[in-house]
Write a protein that holds these residues in place. Structure first.
Motif, PDB file in Angstrom:
ATOM      1  N   ARG A   1      28.623  76.009  54.666  1.00  0.00           N
ATOM      2  CA  ARG A   1      27.247  75.610  54.337  1.00  0.00           C
ATOM      3  C   ARG A   1      26.960  76.014  52.902  1.00  0.00           C
ATOM      4  O   ARG A   1      27.297  77.119  52.485  1.00  0.00           O
TER       5      ARG A   1
ATOM      6  N   GLY B   1      20.328  80.107  56.959  1.00  0.00           N
ATOM      7  CA  GLY B   1      21.285  81.081  57.509  1.00  0.00           C
ATOM      8  C   GLY B   1      21.479  82.290  56.623  1.00  0.00           C
ATOM      9  O   GLY B   1      21.196  82.252  55.420  1.00  0.00           O
ATOM     10  N   GLY B   2      21.977  83.353  57.236  1.00  0.00           N
ATOM     11  CA  GLY B   2      22.124  84.645  56.566  1.00  0.00           C
ATOM     12  C   GLY B   2      23.062  84.602  55.377  1.00  0.00           C
ATOM     13  O   GLY B   2      22.736  85.098  54.287  1.00  0.00           O
ATOM     14  N   LEU B   3      24.226  83.991  55.568  1.00  0.00           N
ATOM     15  CA  LEU B   3      25.226  83.933  54.502  1.00  0.00           C
ATOM     16  C   LEU B   3      24.639  83.267  53.260  1.00  0.00           C
ATOM     17  O   LEU B   3      24.721  83.792  52.150  1.00  0.00           O
TER      18      LEU B   3
ATOM     19  N   TYR C   1      34.415  71.891  62.141  1.00  0.00           N
ATOM     20  CA  TYR C   1      33.212  72.735  62.205  1.00  0.00           C
ATOM     21  C   TYR C   1      32.770  72.996  63.651  1.00  0.00           C
ATOM     22  O   TYR C   1      32.628  74.142  64.072  1.00  0.00           O
TER      23      TYR C   1
ATOM     24  N   ASP D   1      33.908  83.486  55.502  1.00  0.00           N
ATOM     25  CA  ASP D   1      33.716  83.250  56.934  1.00  0.00           C
ATOM     26  C   ASP D   1      34.811  82.521  57.692  1.00  0.00           C
ATOM     27  O   ASP D   1      35.792  82.051  57.127  1.00  0.00           O
TER      28      ASP D   1
ATOM     29  N   ARG E   1      22.788  74.637  65.796  1.00  0.00           N
ATOM     30  CA  ARG E   1      24.023  74.009  66.300  1.00  0.00           C
ATOM     31  C   ARG E   1      23.790  73.098  67.507  1.00  0.00           C
ATOM     32  O   ARG E   1      24.523  73.184  68.505  1.00  0.00           O
TER      33      ARG E   1
HETATM   34  O1  F6P Z   1      27.149  84.828  61.046  1.00  0.00           O
HETATM   35  C1  F6P Z   1      27.869  83.877  60.377  1.00  0.00           C
HETATM   36  C2  F6P Z   1      26.999  82.761  59.829  1.00  0.00           C
HETATM   37  O2  F6P Z   1      27.711  82.056  58.859  1.00  0.00           O
HETATM   38  C3  F6P Z   1      25.704  83.318  59.251  1.00  0.00           C
HETATM   39  O3  F6P Z   1      25.861  83.805  57.991  1.00  0.00           O
HETATM   40  C4  F6P Z   1      24.751  82.198  59.385  1.00  0.00           C
HETATM   41  O4  F6P Z   1      23.452  82.606  59.561  1.00  0.00           O
HETATM   42  C5  F6P Z   1      25.241  81.485  60.622  1.00  0.00           C
HETATM   43  O5  F6P Z   1      26.599  81.844  60.817  1.00  0.00           O
HETATM   44  C6  F6P Z   1      24.932  80.020  60.431  1.00  0.00           C
HETATM   45  O6  F6P Z   1      25.736  79.150  61.030  1.00  0.00           O
HETATM   46  P1  F6P Z   1      25.614  77.607  60.738  1.00  0.00           P
HETATM   47  O7  F6P Z   1      25.971  77.380  59.302  1.00  0.00           O
HETATM   48  O8  F6P Z   1      26.586  76.999  61.692  1.00  0.00           O
HETATM   49  O9  F6P Z   1      24.207  77.217  61.011  1.00  0.00           O
END
Ligand code: F6P
Length: 474
Positions: free
Chosen positions: A11, A31-33, A92, A152, A326
């Protein structure tokens, strides 16, 4: 070949939506990342390589020369990869989210899944193709001896693939998830286990959020691959190459969060919540509607708490924000329905004309979440397993007198455990008891614990977290 620092993640920092008239609207990725890294690369030259996730993204990429969305955003340059939708979907949804995510979060219902047959083999081939596309793009874009930060479980094969293309590069991989112990990781077919582990070992530095996940990865390398793991020095050596293992417990930029939470949109959400809740105590949870977040058991615990403590009827409200995630996966759609069913049951059992014991909201609204944090008396974070869990860190920053009920299986427990009420996430009755203890925690105790929680939560803000990893790539 120009960038000296590159990030690769599935992402990206922005996403595009296609409107009915064919126009494109841009918004920030979620998302956190993404939020952690976006803050780090703001206005820098770091090149971010990510995948086009939707038709909107693909539309944007097709108009951009070489997929480069240069300088249009405060995130710095972006290269979005237009991977064929079917390949992307298998990589994915089927491999990353339904296999690697499930393994590392221990989510399988083993009498029925996983099942690794011919279908999986086709999916795995797509995962390889997708990882290869990242490796190729990074090899094209990186300057000599550039530092490449691969993120990741979506991209476990990329480091080794990239090393073959460009042995001059300094490569890091970071896992934002937990890592499974060897006996569970070995559910995967043997060759897949080897490919994932050697894929990450293609990096010079493999980073994890806690010592526990780092140890589990090293155990897998030792037990399932026959690599030499030196736990004291934190290194893994395999086929003559050594990868350093790092522990980088991502924290929160407290100042930025406090500033954002002081903005007028948050204040007006606070007014709305106050009107709903009145002077009752507030138990808050904020999650993606994600299997690993354990929302159903959290609601069951609240239900048990209400059954055991009639004295709290009419005096407490549970605000549960479970925003969509998701939804291409049937398990996630079913889980959302299970959360809604459970909420309805609680409502039917306990709601009265002037008391709504539970407010469940399944729409994403960031300022509203910030408002909820600020008003929380208790924050419930009870994942089955979680890489870190930043909700547990954001809560104490925004509500200094909030008691934290925290799963011992969240990565955040390593730093916050001593000042939280720790729970076994499967123990619904134990969680119910912890909710009661949290609600009745004396004021002074809340403040003392809150102060220490806040300190721990802000110990390693994203900027330093990232710089430490760059520095580790000598
Ligand atoms: O925990 C891993 C992670 O990549 C988070 O950083 C993020 O919040 C989450 O998974 C998001 O997942 P996706 O991109 O599938 O919405």
């Amino acid at each position: 070949m120009s960038s000296t620092v590159l990030i690769a993640s599935n992402r990206g920092p922005v996403s595009f939506t296609l409107s009915d008239d064919g126009g494109l609207t841009m918004r920030r990725g979620g998302g956190g990342l993404v939020s952690g890294l976006s803050e780090v690369v703001k206005d820098t030259d770091v090149l971010w390589v990510c995948a086009a996730l939707s038709d909107g993204d693909r539309g944007a990429v097709r108009h951009a020369p070489g997929g480069r969305l240069d300088r249009a955003f405060e995130t710095g340059p972006i290269r979005m990869l237009d991977i064929p939708p079917a390949v992307f979907h298998r990589a994915y949804n089927a491999v990353a989210n339904s296999t690697l995510w499930f393994v590392n979060h221990l989510l399988y219902n083993t009498p029925f899944s996983p099942e690794f047959g011919t279908r999986f083999r086709r999916e795995w081939e797509s995962y390889r193709t997708y990882n290869g596309a990242f490796a190729l793009a990074l090899a094209e874009e990186a300057a000599h001896r550039a530092r490449v930060m691969v993120q990741d479980y979506h991209l476990t094969l990329t480091p080794a693939m990239l090393r073959v293309e460009r042995p001059d590069l300094r490569i890091a991989h970071f896992s934002h998830t937990p890592w499974a112990p060897p006996e569970y990781f070995a559910l995967l077919p043997e060759d897949v286990v080897a490919e994932v582990l050697t894929g990450i070992l293609g990096a010079d530095h493999a980073g994890f959020l806690t010592a526990r996940w780092a140890r589990a990865f090293m155990d897998c390398c030792e037990t399932l691959l026959g690599a030499r793991a030196d736990h004291a020095a934190r290194t893994v050596t395999y086929e003559g190459r050594t990868t350093r293992i790092g522990v980088h417990p991502l924290g929160v930029n407290g100042e930025a969060l406090l500033a954002r939470a002081g903005e007028p949109d948050v204040e007006s959400h606070m007014t709305v919540i106050r009107d709903l809740v009145g002077d009752r105590k507030l138990i808050v949870r904020i999650d993606r509607t994600e299997l690993s977040k354990n929302i159903v058991r959290g609601l069951r615990a609240y239900q048990e708490f209400l059954a055991a403590h009639p004295e709290w009827h009419g005096r407490v409200v549970h605000l549960a924000f479970a925003y969509p995630s998701r939804h291409d996966l049937p398990e996630y759609r079913e889980y959302t329905a299970a959360v809604q069913r459970c909420a309805k049951e609680i409502e039917d059992e306990y709601a009265t004309e002037d008391w709504d014991p539970l407010i469940l909201n399944v729409n994403d609204d960031y300022p509203r979440s910030l408002a909820a944090y600020r008003l929380a008396d208790v924050l419930l974070v009870n994942p089955i397993r979680d890489g870190m869990n930043l909700v547990a860190k954001e809560g104490p920053i925004l509500s200094p007198r909030c008691a934290l009920v925290l799963s011992r299986e969240a990565g955040a427990a390593a730093e916050l455990g001593a000042d939280s009420l720790l729970v076994n996430p499967y123990d619904v009755s134990g969680t119910a008891a912890a909710l009661h203890e949290a609600l009745t925690l004396p004021e002074q105790e809340r403040l003392t614990r809150g102060l220490r929680l806040r300190e721990a939560a802000t110990a390693l803000p994203p900027q330093r977290w990232f710089e430490d990893q760059l520095a580790a790539l000598i």
